[in-house]
Design an enzyme around this catalytic site. Structure first.
Site, PDB file in Angstrom:
ATOM      1  N   PHE A  16       0.820  -1.226   0.000  1.00  0.00           N
ATOM      2  CA  PHE A  16       0.000   0.000   0.000  1.00  0.00           C
ATOM      3  C   PHE A  16       0.855   1.280   0.000  1.00  0.00           C
ATOM      4  O   PHE A  16       0.880   2.037  -0.987  1.00  0.00           O
ATOM      5  CB  PHE A  16      -0.945  -0.060   1.212  1.00  0.00           C
ATOM      6  CG  PHE A  16      -1.585   1.238   1.600  1.00  0.00           C
ATOM      7  CD1 PHE A  16      -2.210   2.054   0.655  1.00  0.00           C
ATOM      8  CD2 PHE A  16      -1.590   1.644   2.931  1.00  0.00           C
ATOM      9  CE1 PHE A  16      -2.817   3.258   1.037  1.00  0.00           C
ATOM     10  CE2 PHE A  16      -2.196   2.832   3.320  1.00  0.00           C
ATOM     11  CZ  PHE A  16      -2.795   3.645   2.369  1.00  0.00           C
ATOM     12  N   THR A 126       5.986   3.251  12.854  1.00  0.00           N
ATOM     13  CA  THR A 126       4.591   3.557  13.183  1.00  0.00           C
ATOM     14  C   THR A 126       4.483   4.223  14.550  1.00  0.00           C
ATOM     15  O   THR A 126       5.331   4.017  15.424  1.00  0.00           O
ATOM     16  CB  THR A 126       3.780   2.242  13.188  1.00  0.00           C
ATOM     17  OG1 THR A 126       2.501   2.480  13.757  1.00  0.00           O
ATOM     18  CG2 THR A 126       4.456   1.150  14.017  1.00  0.00           C
ATOM     19  N   ASP A 127       3.394   4.960  14.736  1.00  0.00           N
ATOM     20  CA  ASP A 127       3.138   5.561  16.056  1.00  0.00           C
ATOM     21  C   ASP A 127       2.771   4.504  17.099  1.00  0.00           C
ATOM     22  O   ASP A 127       2.776   4.777  18.299  1.00  0.00           O
ATOM     23  CB  ASP A 127       2.040   6.634  15.970  1.00  0.00           C
ATOM     24  CG  ASP A 127       0.701   6.127  15.429  1.00  0.00           C
ATOM     25  OD1 ASP A 127       0.604   4.939  15.077  1.00  0.00           O
ATOM     26  OD2 ASP A 127      -0.241   6.940  15.365  1.00  0.00           O
ATOM     27  N   GLU A 128       2.463   3.281  16.632  1.00  0.00           N
ATOM     28  CA  GLU A 128       2.040   2.244  17.581  1.00  0.00           C
ATOM     29  C   GLU A 128       3.154   1.806  18.525  1.00  0.00           C
ATOM     30  O   GLU A 128       2.890   1.133  19.518  1.00  0.00           O
ATOM     31  CB  GLU A 128       1.501   1.026  16.819  1.00  0.00           C
ATOM     32  CG  GLU A 128       0.280   1.361  16.010  1.00  0.00           C
ATOM     33  CD  GLU A 128      -0.423   0.118  15.487  1.00  0.00           C
ATOM     34  OE1 GLU A 128      -0.211  -0.974  16.019  1.00  0.00           O
ATOM     35  OE2 GLU A 128      -1.191   0.273  14.536  1.00  0.00           O
ATOM     36  N   TYR A 153       2.600  -7.079  16.434  1.00  0.00           N
ATOM     37  CA  TYR A 153       3.022  -6.201  15.333  1.00  0.00           C
ATOM     38  C   TYR A 153       3.835  -5.019  15.845  1.00  0.00           C
ATOM     39  O   TYR A 153       4.963  -4.778  15.411  1.00  0.00           O
ATOM     40  CB  TYR A 153       1.794  -5.700  14.546  1.00  0.00           C
ATOM     41  CG  TYR A 153       2.087  -4.480  13.702  1.00  0.00           C
ATOM     42  CD1 TYR A 153       2.908  -4.555  12.586  1.00  0.00           C
ATOM     43  CD2 TYR A 153       1.547  -3.227  14.042  1.00  0.00           C
ATOM     44  CE1 TYR A 153       3.198  -3.429  11.821  1.00  0.00           C
ATOM     45  CE2 TYR A 153       1.822  -2.098  13.275  1.00  0.00           C
ATOM     46  CZ  TYR A 153       2.653  -2.209  12.166  1.00  0.00           C
ATOM     47  OH  TYR A 153       2.936  -1.089  11.418  1.00  0.00           O
ATOM     48  N   LYS A 157       7.852  -3.790  15.342  1.00  0.00           N
ATOM     49  CA  LYS A 157       8.242  -2.500  14.760  1.00  0.00           C
ATOM     50  C   LYS A 157       9.134  -1.739  15.743  1.00  0.00           C
ATOM     51  O   LYS A 157      10.122  -1.117  15.352  1.00  0.00           O
ATOM     52  CB  LYS A 157       7.008  -1.668  14.405  1.00  0.00           C
ATOM     53  CG  LYS A 157       6.174  -2.205  13.256  1.00  0.00           C
ATOM     54  CD  LYS A 157       6.915  -2.292  11.929  1.00  0.00           C
ATOM     55  CE  LYS A 157       7.205  -0.941  11.313  1.00  0.00           C
ATOM     56  NZ  LYS A 157       7.797  -1.091   9.947  1.00  0.00           N
TER      57      LYS A 157
END
Ligand code: NAD
Ligand code: TDX
Length: 337
Positions: A16, A126-128, A153, A157
Site C-alpha cells: 500500500f 509507526t506511532d504504535e 506487530y 516494529k
C-alpha cells in the site's frame, strides 16, 4: 525538484504505502529510479506498479531476509527506503512468527548491507511503538515519548526501530526513522479498517465495528506521509527520528458513519463485533518537530474529501480487490469479527 539521489531501493514497494511512494516519486522526483524489493506476500501486488516504465521502476521479487540478494541490491543504490513489513495487527495476533522474521530479521539484514556499503537508510515505522493514550489524555505522542508497544506487530516494529538506532550509533549507519499515524488512500489492503468497510458495503455485507467503536486513530492521507518521507530523506538530520501526523484524530464509529453516509446507507447499518485483544485505545501524533525543523506540512487535510476519493477508487477498481474479498471475510468470520 530534482533530487541528488538517483537510485533508491524501496522495500515493500508493491504494498500500500510503498507503491504510493513509488508513484509519488515518479510524479514529484523526475530522474529518480525506484528499485522495488518485494516478496509479494498476500499484501503485495505487482499491479500496484502497473504503467511505470523501466526507467522509473524495476521490481525485484525477493525477501528482505535474503542477505545475499539484499547485499547485491544495496551495493547499487544511493539510498534505501524501508517499507517492507508484516503490517496488520489482527494477523500478528493470530500468527506472530512472520512479524518477528520480516520486521526484525529483515530490518537487521538491510542494516547490515547499508553498513557494508555506506548507504543512506530511511526506516518507516509507526506511532504504535508508543502504545496508546486514554481518550481524555490531553497529551499526544512526541519523539520523546517512551516506547510501550502493545501488540506482536507493534513490538516487532519497536524492535526494528531499536536496531536502526543502534546501527547508527555503533556503526555510523546514515539512518533516519519516521513514525507515522494511520494512513488511508488508494491500494490499501482490504483487511484494513477503511477499505474493509467500503468493500463490505459494495458487496452488500454489513460493516463491522470492533468493541465499543470509540477507539481513536489519527488519520493521514498516504501522499502526505510519502511527501514527509521524501522531506526527511533529503533534508532530515542523520540519526534523528521524526513523527509524521496530520492532526487527523477521529473515533472509529465516526469514520464508519462518514463512510456509511457517503455511500448512501443508514447510520446504524453496521454490526458490532468482538473487540481486538489488547486493542489500543487512542493514537495521537504531535508532528511539531517535522513541521518546524523541515517545514513539512500536510496538504490533504480535508478528510471527507479524501474519504470520498478513496471510496471512488474502490468503486472503480473492483478487479483489484474482488479476488481477495471472500478469503479476507472468511478469516475475520472465523475470529468472530
Ligand atoms: P502492506 O502490508 O500494504 O505492504 C507491505 C509490503 O511488504 C507488501 O508488498 C509485502 O509483499 C512486502 N513484504 C512483506 N514481507 C516482506 C519480506 N520479507 N520481504 C520483502 N517484502 C516483503 O503495508 P503498508 O500498510 O503499506 O505499510 C508499509 C510500512 O509502513 C510498514 O513498515 C508499516 O509498519 C508502516 N506503517 C504503516 C501504516 C499504515 O497505516 N498502514 C502507518 C504507519 C507505518
Ligand atoms: O473491521 C474492522 N473493524 C474495526 O473496528 C477493522 C479491520 C478494524 N477496526 C478498528 C481497529 C482499529 O481501532 O479500526 C481501527 C483501525 O484498524 P486497522 O486498519 O487494522 O489499523 P491499526 O490497527 O490502527 O494499524 C494501522 O495503523 C498503524 C496499520 O495497519 C499499521 O500498519 C500502522 O502501523
Amino acid at each position: 525538484m530534482d533530487s541528488l539521489l538517483s537510485r533508491v531501493l524501496v522495500t515493500g514497494g508493491a504494498g500500500f504505502i510503498g507503491s504510493n511512494f513509488v508513484h509519488f516519486t515518479v510524479r514529484q522526483k523526475p530522474g529518480v529510479k525506484c528499485i522495488v524489493l518485494d516478496k509479494l506476500t498476500y499484501a503485495g501486488n505487482p499491479d500496484n506498479l502497473a504503467g511505470l516504465t523501466d526507467d522509473q521502476c524495476q521490481l525485484v521479487v525477493g525477501d528482505i531476509c535474503d542477505a545475499r540478494l539484499v547485499d547485491d541490491l544495496v551495493a547499487d543504490v544511493d539510498a534505501v527506503v524501508h517499507f517492507a513489513a508484516e503490517s496488520h495487527n489482527d494477523n500478528s495476533i493470530a500468527d506472530p512468527a512472520p512479524f518477528v522474521r520480516t520486521n526484525v530479521e529483515g530490518t537487521f539484514t538491510l542494516l547490515e548491507a547499508c553498513r557494508r556499503h555506506g548507504v543512506r537508510f530511511h526506516h518507516i515505522s509507526t506511532d504504535e511503538v508508543y502504545g496508546d493514550l486514554a481518550l481524555d489524555d490531553p497529551t499526544r505522542f512526541t519523539e520523546e515519548t517512551p516506547y510501550k508497544p502493545s501488540s506482536p506487530y507493534s513490538s516487532t516494529k519497536a524492535s526494528s526501530d531499536m536496531l536502526v538506532r543502534a546501527w547508527h550509533r555503533t556503526y555510523g549507519v546514515q539512518a533516519t526513522i519516521s513514525n507515522c499515524s494511520n494512513n488511508y488512500g488508494p491500494r490499501q489492503h482490504i483487511e484494513k479498517f477503511i477499505p474493509r468497510q467500503i468493500t463490505n458495503i459494495l458487496c452488500g455485507i454489513r460493516p463491522k465495528l470492533y468493541g465499543d467503536g470509540r477507539n481513536v486513530r489519527d488519520w493521514i492521507h498516504v501522499d502526505d506521509h510519502n511527501a514527509a518521507v521524501w522531506t526527511i530523506l533529503e533534508h532530515g538530520r542523520i540519526g534523528e527520528t521524526y513523527l509524521i501526523g496530520a492532526d487527523g484524530e477521529q473515533g472509529n464509529i465516526d469514520v464508519l458513519r462518514a463512510i456509511l453516509q457517503c455511500m448512501g446507507k443508514e447510520a446504524d447499518d453496521f454490526d458490532w463485533v468482538r473487540d481486538r485483544p489488547g486493542h489500543d485505545r487512542r493514537y495521537a501524533i504531535d508532528s511539531t518537530k517535522l513541521r518546524t525543523e523541515l517545514a513539512w506540512h500536510p496538504e490533504h487535510t480535508d478528510f471527507a474529501r479524501g474519504l470520498r476519493q478513496t471510496i471512488d477508487w474502490y468503486r472503480q477498481n473492483e478487479a483489484w480487490w474482488r479476488p481477495l474479498k471472500e478469503a479476507v471475510e472468511a478469516k475475520y468470520a472465523k475470529a468472530g469479527q
